[in-house]
Design a protein around this motif. Structure first.
Motif, PDB file in Angstrom:
ATOM      1  N   HIS A 260       0.838  -1.202   0.000  1.00  0.00           N
ATOM      2  CA  HIS A 260       0.000   0.000   0.000  1.00  0.00           C
ATOM      3  C   HIS A 260       0.878   1.258   0.000  1.00  0.00           C
ATOM      4  N   GLU A 261       1.928   1.244   0.821  1.00  0.00           N
ATOM      5  CA  GLU A 261       2.868   2.387   0.884  1.00  0.00           C
ATOM      6  C   GLU A 261       3.499   2.635  -0.490  1.00  0.00           C
ATOM      7  N   ILE A 262       4.002   1.574  -1.109  1.00  0.00           N
ATOM      8  CA  ILE A 262       4.679   1.703  -2.407  1.00  0.00           C
ATOM      9  C   ILE A 262       3.697   2.190  -3.477  1.00  0.00           C
ATOM     10  N   ALA A 263       2.477   1.666  -3.465  1.00  0.00           N
ATOM     11  CA  ALA A 263       1.470   2.108  -4.433  1.00  0.00           C
ATOM     12  C   ALA A 263       1.178   3.603  -4.251  1.00  0.00           C
ATOM     13  N   GLY A 264       1.250   4.078  -3.013  1.00  0.00           N
ATOM     14  CA  GLY A 264       1.008   5.488  -2.738  1.00  0.00           C
ATOM     15  C   GLY A 264       2.061   6.418  -3.306  1.00  0.00           C
ATOM     16  N   TRP A 265       3.226   5.891  -3.646  1.00  0.00           N
ATOM     17  CA  TRP A 265       4.268   6.729  -4.240  1.00  0.00           C
ATOM     18  C   TRP A 265       3.845   7.242  -5.606  1.00  0.00           C
ATOM     19  N   LYS A 266       3.078   6.442  -6.327  1.00  0.00           N
ATOM     20  CA  LYS A 266       2.573   6.804  -7.663  1.00  0.00           C
ATOM     21  C   LYS A 266       3.687   7.188  -8.634  1.00  0.00           C
ATOM     22  N   THR A 267       4.873   6.628  -8.398  1.00  0.00           N
ATOM     23  CA  THR A 267       6.006   6.804  -9.310  1.00  0.00           C
ATOM     24  C   THR A 267       6.541   5.418  -9.667  1.00  0.00           C
ATOM     25  N   ASP A 268       7.286   5.364 -10.762  1.00  0.00           N
ATOM     26  CA  ASP A 268       7.766   4.082 -11.255  1.00  0.00           C
ATOM     27  C   ASP A 268       8.626   3.344 -10.242  1.00  0.00           C
ATOM     28  N   VAL A 269       8.408   2.051 -10.172  1.00  0.00           N
ATOM     29  CA  VAL A 269       9.268   1.094  -9.492  1.00  0.00           C
ATOM     30  C   VAL A 269       9.470  -0.041 -10.496  1.00  0.00           C
ATOM     31  N   THR A 270      10.377  -0.951 -10.194  1.00  0.00           N
ATOM     32  CA  THR A 270      10.571  -2.103 -11.058  1.00  0.00           C
ATOM     33  C   THR A 270      10.252  -3.356 -10.260  1.00  0.00           C
ATOM     34  N   VAL A 271       9.210  -4.059 -10.694  1.00  0.00           N
ATOM     35  CA  VAL A 271       8.833  -5.328 -10.068  1.00  0.00           C
ATOM     36  C   VAL A 271       9.508  -6.433 -10.875  1.00  0.00           C
ATOM     37  N   ILE A 272      10.199  -7.318 -10.156  1.00  0.00           N
ATOM     38  CA  ILE A 272      10.926  -8.409 -10.806  1.00  0.00           C
ATOM     39  C   ILE A 272      10.438  -9.738 -10.242  1.00  0.00           C
ATOM     40  N   VAL A 273      10.098 -10.643 -11.156  1.00  0.00           N
ATOM     41  CA  VAL A 273       9.717 -12.004 -10.803  1.00  0.00           C
ATOM     42  C   VAL A 273      10.636 -12.943 -11.572  1.00  0.00           C
ATOM     43  N   GLN A 274      11.283 -13.848 -10.841  1.00  0.00           N
ATOM     44  CA  GLN A 274      12.140 -14.853 -11.465  1.00  0.00           C
ATOM     45  C   GLN A 274      11.435 -16.191 -11.371  1.00  0.00           C
ATOM     46  N   SER A 275      11.366 -16.892 -12.483  1.00  0.00           N
ATOM     47  CA  SER A 275      10.712 -18.195 -12.505  1.00  0.00           C
ATOM     48  C   SER A 275      11.346 -19.058 -13.585  1.00  0.00           C
ATOM     49  N   GLY A 276      11.737 -20.258 -13.214  1.00  0.00           N
ATOM     50  CA  GLY A 276      12.259 -21.209 -14.198  1.00  0.00           C
ATOM     51  C   GLY A 276      13.453 -20.704 -14.979  1.00  0.00           C
TER      52      GLY A 276
END
Length: 174
Positions: free
Chosen positions: A56-72
């Protein structure tokens, strides 16, 4: 034989670019164990119970972040503001606009969260690492950068304040 903390510090000193996951593989331990062995100024590990509030805190920034998911062996990245989420049908649902992240997070699987400050590719870097009960990475949220690849100062300030606020509240779930 050196303790895990000593081994991790030795690797970080000799090979500062090495990622926590690579250190874990090298030492045959979980990524969580490596992050718990980091110096406190570099990583603070807290209970996964804070996941909803941090998202919720991060969403409140309303600025770009980089979400990274590693799989396989693959790495997926989304660079955009983190959308607000809401609970429904047992999931924390991220319903971003076009170009933003969409997904359904099972927050019950997040046992630990690490707030990590570690150089990456020669640049200052900070991220939130969401880990499962086995200490494996589920996903990470890296702080955003501007067009010149500089970290966004407001995000850094908030991240450091959050990390500092949790120093006195270590993860009690292990």
């Amino acid at each position: 034989m050196n303790t895990l903390n000593e081994q991790v510090v030795q690797i970080l000193t000799q090979e500062p670019q090495t990622l926590p996951a690579d250190i874990a593989t090298k030492l045959n331990v979980s990524e969580l164990e490596v992050l718990q062995a980091f110096p406190s100024q570099s990583a603070v590990v807290i209970s996964g119970d804070h996941a909803r509030d941090l998202l919720h805190e991060i969403a409140g920034w309303k600025t770009d972040v980089t979400v990274i998911v590693q799989s396989g062996g693959s790495i997926f990245e989304v660079k955009a503001p983190l959308p607000e989420g809401k609970f429904a049908r047992g999931y924390y649902n991220l319903m971003g606009q076009t170009g933003q992240l969409h997904g359904h997070l099972n927050l019950d699987n997040i046992a630990h969260i690490a707030l990590v400050s570690k150089p990456f590719m020669g640049k200052e870097s900070h991220y939130f690492g969401f880990l499962d009960a086995q200490g494996d990475n589920i996903f990470k949220i890296y702080l955003g950068r501007d067009a010149q690849r500089n970290l966004l100062p407001g995000q850094v300030e908030t991240f450091q304040a959050l990390k500092h606020s949790f120093v006195s509240e270590p993860d009690q779930s292990y």
